[in-house]
Design a protein around this motif. Structure first.
Motif, mmCIF file in Angstrom:
data_model
loop_
_atom_site.group_PDB
_atom_site.id
_atom_site.type_symbol
_atom_site.label_atom_id
_atom_site.label_comp_id
_atom_site.label_asym_id
_atom_site.label_seq_id
_atom_site.Cartn_x
_atom_site.Cartn_y
_atom_site.Cartn_z
ATOM 1 N N GLY A 52 -14.935 0.738 -78.446
ATOM 2 C CA GLY A 52 -16.338 0.400 -78.746
ATOM 3 C C GLY A 52 -16.986 1.469 -79.589
ATOM 4 O O GLY A 52 -17.645 1.177 -80.593
ATOM 5 N N ASP A 53 -16.814 2.726 -79.212
ATOM 6 C CA ASP A 53 -17.431 3.818 -79.950
ATOM 7 C C ASP A 53 -16.950 3.862 -81.398
ATOM 8 O O ASP A 53 -17.738 4.099 -82.314
ATOM 9 N N SER A 54 -15.656 3.607 -81.602
ATOM 10 C CA SER A 54 -15.118 3.698 -82.968
ATOM 11 C C SER A 54 -15.628 2.565 -83.847
ATOM 12 O O SER A 54 -16.046 2.786 -84.984
ATOM 13 N N VAL A 55 -15.595 1.344 -83.320
ATOM 14 C CA VAL A 55 -16.080 0.195 -84.103
ATOM 15 C C VAL A 55 -17.548 0.400 -84.459
ATOM 16 O O VAL A 55 -17.975 0.248 -85.611
ATOM 17 N N SER A 59 -30.649 12.713 -75.100
ATOM 18 C CA SER A 59 -30.448 12.040 -73.811
ATOM 19 C C SER A 59 -30.142 10.549 -73.944
ATOM 20 O O SER A 59 -29.825 9.892 -72.968
ATOM 21 N N SER A 60 -30.216 9.995 -75.169
ATOM 22 C CA SER A 60 -29.870 8.584 -75.342
ATOM 23 C C SER A 60 -28.404 8.489 -75.761
ATOM 24 O O SER A 60 -27.922 9.325 -76.522
ATOM 25 N N SER A 61 -27.697 7.486 -75.256
ATOM 26 C CA SER A 61 -26.278 7.409 -75.579
ATOM 27 C C SER A 61 -26.011 6.715 -76.908
ATOM 28 O O SER A 61 -24.909 6.801 -77.434
ATOM 29 N N ALA A 109 -29.942 0.187 -83.692
ATOM 30 C CA ALA A 109 -29.700 -1.201 -83.317
ATOM 31 C C ALA A 109 -28.256 -1.597 -83.662
ATOM 32 O O ALA A 109 -27.570 -2.232 -82.855
ATOM 33 N N VAL A 110 -27.784 -1.203 -84.860
ATOM 34 C CA VAL A 110 -26.405 -1.513 -85.253
ATOM 35 C C VAL A 110 -25.430 -0.881 -84.271
ATOM 36 O O VAL A 110 -24.497 -1.530 -83.769
ATOM 37 N N ASN A 111 -25.640 0.377 -83.973
ATOM 38 C CA ASN A 111 -24.764 1.128 -83.068
ATOM 39 C C ASN A 111 -24.688 0.440 -81.703
ATOM 40 O O ASN A 111 -23.613 0.270 -81.138
ATOM 41 N N ASP A 112 -25.861 0.041 -81.214
ATOM 42 C CA ASP A 112 -25.949 -0.602 -79.912
ATOM 43 C C ASP A 112 -25.262 -1.968 -79.930
ATOM 44 O O ASP A 112 -24.417 -2.277 -79.081
ATOM 45 N N GLU A 113 -25.601 -2.779 -80.948
ATOM 46 C CA GLU A 113 -25.058 -4.143 -81.015
ATOM 47 C C GLU A 113 -23.545 -4.139 -81.261
ATOM 48 O O GLU A 113 -22.837 -5.035 -80.822
ATOM 49 N N ALA A 114 -23.069 -3.087 -81.977
ATOM 50 C CA ALA A 114 -21.636 -3.035 -82.300
ATOM 51 C C ALA A 114 -20.825 -2.529 -81.116
ATOM 52 O O ALA A 114 -19.605 -2.407 -81.206
ATOM 53 N N GLY A 115 -21.503 -2.178 -80.008
ATOM 54 C CA GLY A 115 -20.769 -1.872 -78.792
ATOM 55 C C GLY A 115 -20.522 -0.399 -78.521
ATOM 56 O O GLY A 115 -19.569 -0.048 -77.829
ATOM 57 N N ALA A 116 -21.390 0.481 -79.055
ATOM 58 C CA ALA A 116 -21.230 1.910 -78.756
ATOM 59 C C ALA A 116 -21.408 2.125 -77.254
ATOM 60 O O ALA A 116 -22.237 1.496 -76.624
ATOM 61 N N LYS A 117 -20.578 3.004 -76.684
ATOM 62 C CA LYS A 117 -20.632 3.270 -75.247
ATOM 63 C C LYS A 117 -21.197 4.642 -74.950
ATOM 64 O O LYS A 117 -21.687 4.878 -73.845
ATOM 65 N N SER A 118 -21.026 5.586 -75.905
ATOM 66 C CA SER A 118 -21.425 6.964 -75.635
ATOM 67 C C SER A 118 -21.811 7.650 -76.942
ATOM 68 O O SER A 118 -21.569 7.120 -78.025
#
Lengths: 584, 584
Positions: free
Chosen positions: A21-24, A67-69, A328-337
Motif C-alpha cells: 500500500g505504501d509503495s503504490v 503525527s498524521s500517517s 487525498a491521493v496518498n490516502d485514496e491510493a492506500g497509504a498505511k504509514s
C-alpha cells in the motif's frame, strides 16, 4: 534511550504487509507532486526545478516528526503565492538574491514553527477563524488564477493586487506568442476535461468510483508528459518559453545565507506563512485523521512542519506545508504509514538523479494551466454561503478577508481578516442579550417571558443577563435596566440572574455599584441570583457586596420564595400575572 | 412651540430663592476658574488670556443644553496638554498659526460631540474602560507636572515624552533666572501648604469642615493676587516672565479659519479630545448627579459639550470640558441651577472688560506652580491599586496606558490603552472556564464538583461551559473535553450544559460537529442541555443538531433522569458516587 526516542513510533510497529500500500500510494503521490512542484515553484517566482527540491527532504522530515500517517508535505499554491508576494518588493524574480530570500523565508517559518511546537503554542492557530481562512483561501485562489493568465498566454503582466494584474494582463496583446497561447489553452481545456469527464468515463468503463477519481488525478502528469513529447518532437522550445536546463543530481545540503537586514524584512511574512501553513495543514490532517480514526497532535504537527521547512531551506527549497490534493491521493491510493512519504521522496530523488532531462522542454504555459485548474479547486463557494447563512457577522469577516486579498494583496488581506474577526468578537460582546424571565409553573426553572408561558410578579422583576459584563457592554445593561424599571412602576425587588455571567471587569463593577445606589433612591432593592463561584470570589474584592441593597441568592427559585414571603409580610398583597401578557 | 423648546427646562421652573446660592457659587467658581484658565492656556502653549475666553461662552452653552445642574465647563489640564501635543508638531507655540490650530481643534471636537449627540452615539464612550481612563489621567498628570518644572524655574525645556522633557529640563542650568526660580518655588510651597494646612487651620478656627475645604480652594486666586501685587510694587516684571498685556474687552465673535490640510491633520486628535473630554466630563457629572439625585443624559451631555466647544472656537478659545475641581466648588458653594454657570460667565466678562490690567504682571512661574498642584491632585494611586487588586488584567491595561502616556506621549498612550483593553477582552474570552458539575442532593440544581458536595455518576458526565464559544476558545474546550473523557473511562454519555453560552460562531460549530463524531467513535453520546433560545435557533441553521449522537434536554435534571433510566434499561447498573471523591 535517546536514540530510541528518535525512531518514530510508527516505524517500531511497522508491519511488512503495509509495504505494498505504501509503495503504490508513494508512486501515485509523486506522480501528482512532480507537475505541482514545478508549477508552484514557477508561481513563487523561482526556477521550476526548485519545487522538486522542496518536495524531497520535507517529506522525510514530516515522516519522522509529524503525527498524521498520510499527510503529504511539500510546495502548495497558497504558500507559493505568499512567497512571491513577500519577495517581489525586495528582489527581482528569479535572481540569486530572490532565491536566497525564498530559502531564508522557509528557514524562518521553519524555526518559528519548531519554536511554537516546543513551547506548545499550537493554540496560536486559534487567531485564525474558519471564515477568515476560507475567505483567504478562496481569495488567494482567484488571485493565483488571475496571475496565471499571462504565463498561460505567453505574455507578460505585473502588479500586486488582482485588479492591477488583470488590467496589466488585458493591456498586453494576447497575440505576442500565439504558439504559447494555443498550447496553454489546449492544456487547460484538456485538464478541465480530464477533471470533469475522466472520472465519469472511467466509471462507464467499469472502474469503481474511488479508483476513477484517483486515476483522474494523474491527468496533469499525463498532460505534462504529452506536452514535453510534442515539444521535443516538433522543436517548439524555440517558440515557447520552457522550463529549461535542470541541474541533474540531488540538491547540495548547504547552510542558508542569513543576512540580518533580510531577516528583519522577512520576519512578518515568515510568521504569516508559518501560521497559515500550519492552520491549512492541521485542517487537512484533522479531516483525514477523522476518517482513519487517528489522533492529531497539534504540537507534533508544529514540530513536523517546522523540521520540513528547515530541511527544505537546507536543500535549497522554499516554504512547504501539508497539501490537500496530494494527501487525498496518498490516502485514496492506500497509504498505511508515513513510510509512503519517504518512498515518494526516494522516487523524486530518482527523477532528480536520472530524469531531469525529461522536464527541460516542458512549456511554462502548461504549468500555468495546471496551476489554474488546481487553484480553481480551492475556491469553495459553498463554504462562503454556509458561513453567511449561519451568522452574518461571520460572513462579513469572511467576505472582508476575501475582498481584502483581492484588493490589497495576501498579507493585507489576512491582516484585515484577523482584525475583522476580533472586531466582530468585540461587537457581539458589546450587545448583550438580556431577558425578562419568569418561573415555569410547577417547576423551579426560570425562562424568557417572550419564549415560554411563565409566571411573573408585578413587584419582583427577574432579569437574566446573557453575557459577561465588560466596559464595552455595561452601558447597554444600564440602559435596559432603566427601561425595565420604567415599565414596571410597582417594582420593589430587582433580581439580576447572573447564571451566564462568567466575568465582570472593574469598569462594570463600579457601574453596578452606581446602579445599586440609583435603584435604592427609587426604593428598589437590587438582588443577585445564581452567581458563579469565580464571579462571587471576584465580587468579594469589590465594594458591591457590602453596599448591595438586597441579597445574593443561590437560585432564582429561592429568591422568589424569599422575596414573595418578605413582600407579603410587608403589605399582604402580591398578585400574580401570567405572561406573555405584559404586566406594565 | 420651537422657541419654547429652546428655553432650557430648569429656567421654566426657576425659583427666585435659588438666586443667592447660584450667585455665591458663581463667585467662588469664577475665583477658581481665573487662575486655572490662565494657567491651562499657558499649558496648551497659548497666550494665557485665551483661557479666559474659553471660560466665557462655553459656560453659557453648557447651561443651555447640558443635563447636569452644576457641571462647570471650561479649560482643563488634560485637554490643554492634548492640545499642545497635537499642535506642537504643526506650528510654533504661540504663533498665529498655532492659535488658529487650537481654535480649529475646539471647533472640530465640538462638531464631533454635537454630531454624536444627535445620532445618539453616547455609547461610544464605552470604548474607554475605567482602568484605561484612570491610567491615562494619572499618566497625563505626571507628564504635566514634569513639563511645568521648566516654567516654574524660569528655564527652557523641550521634548514630547516625560523622559525627554525631564532630560531637557535637567540639562539646562537651573540658575538662568534665579528670581523666577525663587518666586516659583515660594508660590509652589505656599500652594501646597494652603492645600494641606489651610483646611486644618480653618477647622481649628471653628469653620465647619466642608466650608474649610471650600475656602482652601480659593488659595490659588489669593496667591496669584499676592504675586501680582508684589511684582507690581517691586517691578519684578523686568526680571521675570509675566503674562503681559491682555487685550481689554470681550472677545470678538468670529468664524474660525478652516484650512482643509489642517482639518485633515487635526481630525484624529480632535476625535480623541472629544471622546476623552466626554468620558471625563460624564464621570464628573455622574458622580455629582448621584449625590444630588439627578439624572444625567449622555446624549444631552454630548450636545452641551459640543455647543460649548463650538462657542469656545467662535470666541477665540480652545477645547473645553467639565472640570472636576470647579464643579466640586460650584456644588459645595451651594449652586442650585445652571444659572450659576451663566452668572460665573458674566463675572469673567466683567474681569475682561474692566480688570485685565490686574493680570498683566502675573508671573508665569506662579501659573506653573498652580498647574503642578492641580495636576498632582489628578493622580489617584488608590484607583490604580484598586484596579490591580480587583483584576490583574485590568491592572495591566491601566499600567500600560499609564506608562504609554509617559513613554510615548498622550495620543500613543490612549491608543495603547484602548488596544490593551480589547486585547484583555479577547484574552479572557479565549480561556473559558469549564466546570464538571453534579446534582446537589435533593434539588434540581447542578453545581461545580470542586465547590459543592454533589452527586456524580461514572457513566454520565455533566460539563458546564462558562463562556461563549468562538474561534478563539473552541480549541481550549476541545482539549478539556479530551482530558475529562480520559479521566472517565466508563463514560457513556457526555452532557454539555450550555446555560452560559450565548453565542456560538461558525468555527466553533464546525469543531463541535467534529467533537460529536470523535466521541461517537469512542461510543460516547454527546448531549446538550439548557441551550438558550437564540443559540438553539442558530444551531438549527447548522448540521450539528441533525448529526448529534445524543439529545437536547431542557434542563440538566431532565437529562439526568432520562439518561439514568436509559442506562439502567441498558445494563441494569449505574452506581452513584459522591464528590469531591474523584470517580476516575
Amino acid at each position: 534511550m535517546r536514540a530510541r526516542h528518535l525512531i518514530p513510533p510508527w516505524l517500531k510497529h511497522y508491519q511488512p504487509k503495509w509495504l505494498v500500500g505504501d509503495s503504490v500510494a508513494a508512486l501515485l503521490a509523486s506522480m501528482t507532486l512532480i507537475p505541482q512542484a514545478l508549477a508552484y515553484a514557477a508561481l513563487a517566482g523561482l526556477p521550476p526545478y526548485l519545487g522538486l527540491y522542496a518536495g524531497l527532504l520535507p517529506l522525510v522530515g514530516y515522516a519522522l516528526f509529524g503525527s498524521s500517517s498520510v499527510l503529504s508535505v511539500g510546495p502548495v499554491a497558497v504558500l507559493a503565492l505568499m512567497t512571491a508576494s513577500a519577495l517581489t518588493p525586495i528582489a527581482t524574480q528569479g535572481s540569486a538574491e530572490y532565491i536566497s530570500g525564498a530559502i531564508l523565508l522557509a528557514l524562518l517559518s521553519g524555526v518559528i514553527l519548531l519554536l511554537m511546537g516546543f513551547i506548545g503554542l499550537g493554540s496560536l492557530s486559534n487567531l485564525l477563524s474558519l471564515p477568515v481562512v476560507d475567505g483567504f483561501v478562496s481569495g488567494a485562489a482567484i488571485l493565483i488564477m488571475v496571475g496565471q493568465i499571462a504565463p498561460l498566454l505567453g505574455i507578460k503582466s505585473e502588479g500586486h493586487t488582482a485588479l492591477e494584474i488583470l488590467v496589466s494582463t488585458l493591456s498586453n496583446s494576447p497575440m505576442t506568442d500565439p504558439e504559447a497561447a494555443l498550447m496553454g489553452l489546449i492544456a487547460l481545456t484538456s485538464l478541465i476535461a480530464a477533471r470533469l469527464g475522466l472520472p465519469f468515463l472511467l466509471r462507464k468503463m467499469g472502474v469503481n468510483p474511488p479508483r476513477a477519481k484517483l486515476l483522474s488525478r494523474l491527468a496533469p502528469m499525463l498532460i505534462v508528459l504529452i506536452s514535453v513529447l510534442l515539444t521535443a518532437i516538433f522543436h517548439w522550445e524555440k517558440e515557447l518559453p520552457v522550463v529549461g536546463v535542470i541541474p541533474a543530481g540531488l540538491p547540495d545540503l548547504t547552510v542558508p545565507t542569513i543576512r540580518l537586514s533580510m531577516v528583519y524584512q522577512l520576519l512578518l511574512p515568515a510568521l504569516i506563512i508559518a501560521l497559515l501553513g500550519f492552520v491549512e495543514s492541521l485542517s487537512v490532517a484533522h479531516s483525514i485523521a477523522l476518517r482513519r480514526g487517528e489522533k492529531i497532535n497539534a504540537d507534533a504537527e508544529l514540530r513536523g512542519l517546522g523540521t520540513s521547512n528547515i530541511l527544505s531551506a537546507f536543500s535549497g527549497g522554499f516554504s512547504v506545508t501539508g497539501s490537500f490534493a496530494r494527501t487525498a491521493v496518498n490516502d485514496e491510493a492506500g497509504a498505511k504509514s508515513p513510510l509512503s512519504g519517504i518512498i515518494a521522496a526516494a522516487l523524486i530523488a530518482l527523477v532528480l538523479l536520472f530524469a531531469t532531462k525529461v522536464f527541460t522542454e516542458l512549456p511554462i504555459c502548461v504549468l500555468a494551466a495546471t496551476i489554474i485548474v488546481a487553484a480553481a479547486n480551492l475556491i469553495d463557494p459553498q463554504a462562503l454561503i454556509h458561513h453567511w447563512r449561519y451568522d452574518h457577522t461571520d460572513g462579513l469577516a469572511m467576505g472582508g478577508t476575501f475582498l481584502g486579498v483581492l484588493l490589497f494583496g495576501v498579507e493585507a488581506g489576512i491582516g484585515l481578516g484577523v482584525g475583522l474577526s476580533f472586531a466582530t468578537l468585540i461587537w457581539r460582546t458589546s450587545r448583550p442579550h438580556i431577558a425578562v424571565v419568569g418561573r415555569v409553573p410547577g417547576t423551579e426553572q426560570f425562562r424568557n417571558v417572550l419564549r415560554h408561558t411563565v409566571k411573573t410578579l408585578p413587584d419582583i422583576l427577574f432579569l437574566r443577563i446573557d453575557e459577561n459584563l465588560f466596559f464595552s457592554n455595561i452601558s447597554a445593561v444600564e440602559d435596559r435596566l432603566l427601561v425595565e424599571v420604567k415599565r414596571h412602576p410597582n417594582l420593589h425587588d430587582l433580581v439580576l440572574i447572573l447564571s451566564s455571567v462568567n466575568r465582570i471587569d472593574s469598569t462594570a463593577i463600579e457601574r453596578l455599584q452606581q446602579i445599586n445606589r440609583d435603584l435604592l433612591k427609587r426604593n428598589i432593592c437590587l438582588h443577585l441570583a445564581e452567581v458563579k463561584g469565580p464571579v462571587l470570589d471576584r465580587l468579594g474584592r469589590s465594594k458591591l457586596l457590602q453596599e448591595l441593597s438586597g441579597r445574593v441568592f443561590l437560585s432564582s427559585y429561592i429568591a422568589e420564595l424569599a422575596l414573595r414571603q418578605h413582600n407579603i409580610d410587608d403589605d399582604n398583597q402580591a398578585p400574580e400575572s401570567t405572561s406573555p401578557a405584559d404586566p406594565a
